[in-house]
Design a protein around this motif. Structure first.
Motif, PDB file in Angstrom:
ATOM      1  N   ARG A  25      -6.629  -3.681  -4.153  1.00 53.55           N
ATOM      2  CA  ARG A  25      -5.974  -4.805  -3.474  1.00 53.55           C
ATOM      3  C   ARG A  25      -5.609  -4.439  -2.041  1.00 53.55           C
ATOM      4  O   ARG A  25      -5.755  -5.248  -1.126  1.00 53.55           O
ATOM      5  N   ASN A  26      -5.159  -3.202  -1.826  1.00 55.65           N
ATOM      6  CA  ASN A  26      -4.773  -2.769  -0.476  1.00 55.65           C
ATOM      7  C   ASN A  26      -5.933  -2.789   0.501  1.00 55.65           C
ATOM      8  O   ASN A  26      -5.730  -2.877   1.714  1.00 55.65           O
ATOM      9  N   ALA A  27      -7.158  -2.708   0.012  1.00 56.39           N
ATOM     10  CA  ALA A  27      -8.331  -2.767   0.886  1.00 56.39           C
ATOM     11  C   ALA A  27      -8.396  -4.089   1.645  1.00 56.39           C
ATOM     12  O   ALA A  27      -8.945  -4.147   2.749  1.00 56.39           O
ATOM     13  N   LEU A  28      -7.804  -5.141   1.092  1.00 59.24           N
ATOM     14  CA  LEU A  28      -7.836  -6.447   1.743  1.00 59.24           C
ATOM     15  C   LEU A  28      -7.106  -6.451   3.084  1.00 59.24           C
ATOM     16  O   LEU A  28      -7.334  -7.325   3.914  1.00 59.24           O
ATOM     17  N   GLN A  29      -6.233  -5.472   3.306  1.00 59.27           N
ATOM     18  CA  GLN A  29      -5.517  -5.399   4.576  1.00 59.27           C
ATOM     19  C   GLN A  29      -6.464  -5.138   5.746  1.00 59.27           C
ATOM     20  O   GLN A  29      -6.102  -5.371   6.889  1.00 59.27           O
ATOM     21  N   LYS A  30      -7.674  -4.659   5.459  1.00 53.58           N
ATOM     22  CA  LYS A  30      -8.646  -4.383   6.515  1.00 53.58           C
ATOM     23  C   LYS A  30      -9.271  -5.662   7.075  1.00 53.58           C
ATOM     24  O   LYS A  30      -9.843  -5.646   8.152  1.00 53.58           O
ATOM     25  N   ALA A  31      -9.199  -6.737   6.338  1.00 53.67           N
ATOM     26  CA  ALA A  31      -9.785  -8.002   6.791  1.00 53.67           C
ATOM     27  C   ALA A  31      -8.865  -8.686   7.792  1.00 53.67           C
ATOM     28  O   ALA A  31      -7.669  -8.408   7.858  1.00 53.67           O
ATOM     29  N   ASP A  32      -9.442  -9.571   8.567  1.00 54.21           N
ATOM     30  CA  ASP A  32      -8.683 -10.348   9.546  1.00 54.21           C
ATOM     31  C   ASP A  32      -8.329 -11.691   8.898  1.00 54.21           C
ATOM     32  O   ASP A  32      -9.171 -12.579   8.802  1.00 54.21           O
ATOM     33  N   TRP A  33      -7.088 -11.792   8.436  1.00 58.96           N
ATOM     34  CA  TRP A  33      -6.650 -12.987   7.703  1.00 58.96           C
ATOM     35  C   TRP A  33      -5.956 -13.961   8.639  1.00 58.96           C
ATOM     36  O   TRP A  33      -5.102 -13.575   9.426  1.00 58.96           O
ATOM     37  N   PRO A  34      -6.272 -15.252   8.547  1.00 63.03           N
ATOM     38  CA  PRO A  34      -5.607 -16.245   9.378  1.00 63.03           C
ATOM     39  C   PRO A  34      -4.256 -16.634   8.797  1.00 63.03           C
ATOM     40  O   PRO A  34      -3.949 -16.310   7.645  1.00 63.03           O
ATOM     41  N   GLU A  35      -3.483 -17.313   9.577  1.00 65.02           N
ATOM     42  CA  GLU A  35      -2.224 -17.872   9.095  1.00 65.02           C
ATOM     43  C   GLU A  35      -2.542 -19.069   8.198  1.00 65.02           C
ATOM     44  O   GLU A  35      -3.296 -19.941   8.566  1.00 65.02           O
ATOM     45  N   VAL A  36      -1.985 -19.053   7.000  1.00 60.28           N
ATOM     46  CA  VAL A  36      -2.196 -20.148   6.064  1.00 60.28           C
ATOM     47  C   VAL A  36      -0.837 -20.715   5.719  1.00 60.28           C
ATOM     48  O   VAL A  36       0.085 -19.970   5.385  1.00 60.28           O
TER      49      VAL A  36
END
Length: 180
Positions: A167-178
């Motif tokens: 799950r922590n690997a997801l921090q590498k992605a560029d997530w938008p504000e939702v």
């Protein structure tokens, strides 16, 4: 929604000019197969399929999705140029509709799904079967399904358990504000 956590709607897209995988808001999947003889009209076919997937009230599918998660353009592949064309069309569509999207590199998605950031598509399919009992017609649908679940997980509403390291690997992605 007093006392309840908001349920988010997420669509996953594994974009390709020849076989785009789509994971819909309800978890179902499909592949948009295009023919080379159709040339650039394939972009229109993919755009129309994504339009249906993200919905909208005018399509009588309910409100538009909260987030779209796409696999990033491969950097070292001869497929990068056509995939970049598909990304441009899809990102333009999402921007016009005000739908936020995230882009996840393939290694991050693989690590999230399997605990290993490399390898072929078989471990991705096996992980989907082990975690949720799901089988898919092709690897495009498998990737799209994992992209949708990565988005749901990021938004705090995973549909199944994933180890914390994955799950922590997801921090590498560029997530938008939702909007929550």
């Amino acid at each position: 929604m007093t006392g309840q956590q908001k349920q988010f709607t997420v669509v996953g897209l594994d974009l390709s000019l020849t076989g785009t995988g789509i994971a819909y808001r309800d978890g179902s999947t499909s592949t948009v197969l295009t023919k080379q003889k159709d040339g650039d009209h394939r972009l229109t076919q993919i755009e129309e399929a994504v339009q249906i997937a993200v919905g909208g009230e005018h399509l009588q599918l309910g409100p538009a999705v909260d987030l779209v998660v796409m696999e990033d353009i491969p950097q070292t592949s001869k497929a990068a140029k056509p995939i970049a064309m598909v990304h441009g069309v899809v990102r333009n569509l999402l921007n016009k509709q005000g739908i936020p999207y995230a882009v996840v590199v393939p290694a991050t998605l693989k690590f999230y799904a399997t605990g290993k950031g490399s390898g072929d598509k078989v471990p991705m399919a096996l992980a989907a079967y082990k975690r949720a009992g799901r089988e898919f017609d092709d690897d495009n649908q498998t990737d799209a399904w994992w992209l949708r679940h990565a988005g749901l997980d990021w938004l705090g509403c995973p549909e199944f358990s994933i180890p914390a390291a994955q799950r922590n690997a997801l921090q590498k992605a560029d997530w938008p504000e939702v909007k929550r």
